[in-house]
Motif scaffolding. Structure first.
Motif, PDB file in Angstrom:
ATOM      1  N   PRO B  14     -28.157  15.337   7.128  1.00 30.55           N
ATOM      2  CA  PRO B  14     -28.077  16.560   6.326  1.00 30.55           C
ATOM      3  C   PRO B  14     -26.844  17.360   6.725  1.00 30.55           C
ATOM      4  O   PRO B  14     -26.388  17.301   7.859  1.00 30.55           O
ATOM      5  CB  PRO B  14     -29.360  17.300   6.685  1.00 30.55           C
ATOM      6  CG  PRO B  14     -29.799  16.742   7.987  1.00 30.55           C
ATOM      7  CD  PRO B  14     -29.302  15.323   8.028  1.00 30.55           C
ATOM      8  N   THR B  47     -28.308  16.126  -0.173  1.00 32.03           N
ATOM      9  CA  THR B  47     -28.301  16.907   1.072  1.00 32.03           C
ATOM     10  C   THR B  47     -27.702  18.274   0.797  1.00 32.03           C
ATOM     11  O   THR B  47     -26.899  18.777   1.582  1.00 32.03           O
ATOM     12  CB  THR B  47     -27.501  16.179   2.174  1.00 32.03           C
ATOM     13  OG1 THR B  47     -26.219  15.794   1.643  1.00 32.03           O
ATOM     14  CG2 THR B  47     -28.223  14.932   2.647  1.00 32.03           C
ATOM     15  N   GLY B  70     -38.642  16.747  -0.205  1.00 29.34           N
ATOM     16  CA  GLY B  70     -37.756  17.889  -0.396  1.00 29.34           C
ATOM     17  C   GLY B  70     -38.141  18.715  -1.607  1.00 29.34           C
ATOM     18  O   GLY B  70     -39.284  18.665  -2.081  1.00 29.34           O
ATOM     19  N   GLU B 108     -31.141  19.931   4.231  1.00 24.79           N
ATOM     20  CA  GLU B 108     -32.370  19.142   4.160  1.00 24.79           C
ATOM     21  C   GLU B 108     -32.111  17.871   3.368  1.00 24.79           C
ATOM     22  O   GLU B 108     -31.202  17.815   2.545  1.00 24.79           O
ATOM     23  CB  GLU B 108     -33.496  19.941   3.489  1.00 24.79           C
ATOM     24  CG  GLU B 108     -34.000  21.079   4.348  1.00 24.79           C
ATOM     25  CD  GLU B 108     -35.088  21.873   3.650  1.00 24.79           C
ATOM     26  OE1 GLU B 108     -35.837  21.280   2.854  1.00 24.79           O
ATOM     27  OE2 GLU B 108     -35.171  23.084   3.902  1.00 24.79           O
TER      28      GLU B 108
END
Lengths: 117, 117
Positions: B14, B47, B70, B108
């Motif tokens: 990330p 990301t 996510g 993330e």
């Protein structure tokens, strides 16, 4: 119109027998997520079931399967030992390749995403 | 022969900018998981990227997408507001329905499973 659903919605309750033994009393839950010509996406939820003894899936179509959550032992008739699957594992099962689910953990929700094509 | 791979394998790192701002410096990562006639399954890893300004995906095939991990804001050109997606959400995007990714969280790993058919 955009229909959004969630793969973790409407899950069955996990089932544990009194001694923590594997439950095979209830069936796995199959849910259609998408059906289109030549394509069928379904969710399969296991709560400790295994395939019945000597039962083998023998499917007319190819399948791509992803273990979304949980773990499982997947056995192929042409292999001597079961494959241990963990969350995130995926594989292709070609049509008529005989296979069965040897084990899923009792008292846990195991979620498969199966794509038939 | 059974090839088993994992959807969480070989993820990029990330990327967070120094002030925690959204990173758009690197591209999303596209990985083919299965290619068969009329079917293409791919993993897309974000990301923190968004689609470029005024960019719209306009795809010749239908797509079924599952947000594996996510969160994201997915915008359709024919809707006034973005859809908030969380892990497990899935939807069908029909061919040529213009859409873009308005947001994924910086720092993330957001994982999409996209099935093109």
């Amino acid at each position: 119109m955009t229909m959004i659903d969630n793969i973790f919605s409407q899950l069955p309750s996990p089932k544990v027998t009194s001694f923590g033994a594997r439950s095979t009393a209830e069936n796995e839950q199959f849910s259609d997520l998408l059906k289109r010509p030549g394509l069928h996406i379904e969710r399969i939820v296991s709560t400790g079931q295994t395939s019945p003894p000597d039962f083998w899936y023998d499917q007319p179509t190819n399948e791509w399967v992803l273990l979304v959550q949980g773990e499982a032992k997947l056995r192929f008739a042409d292999e001597s030992e079961a494959r241990n699957l963990k969350a995130g594992d995926y594989l292709e099962i070609t049509a008529h390749r005989k296979h069965r689910v040897d084990w899923t953990p009792s008292g846990e929700i195991t979620i498969w995403l199966a794509i038939h094509y």
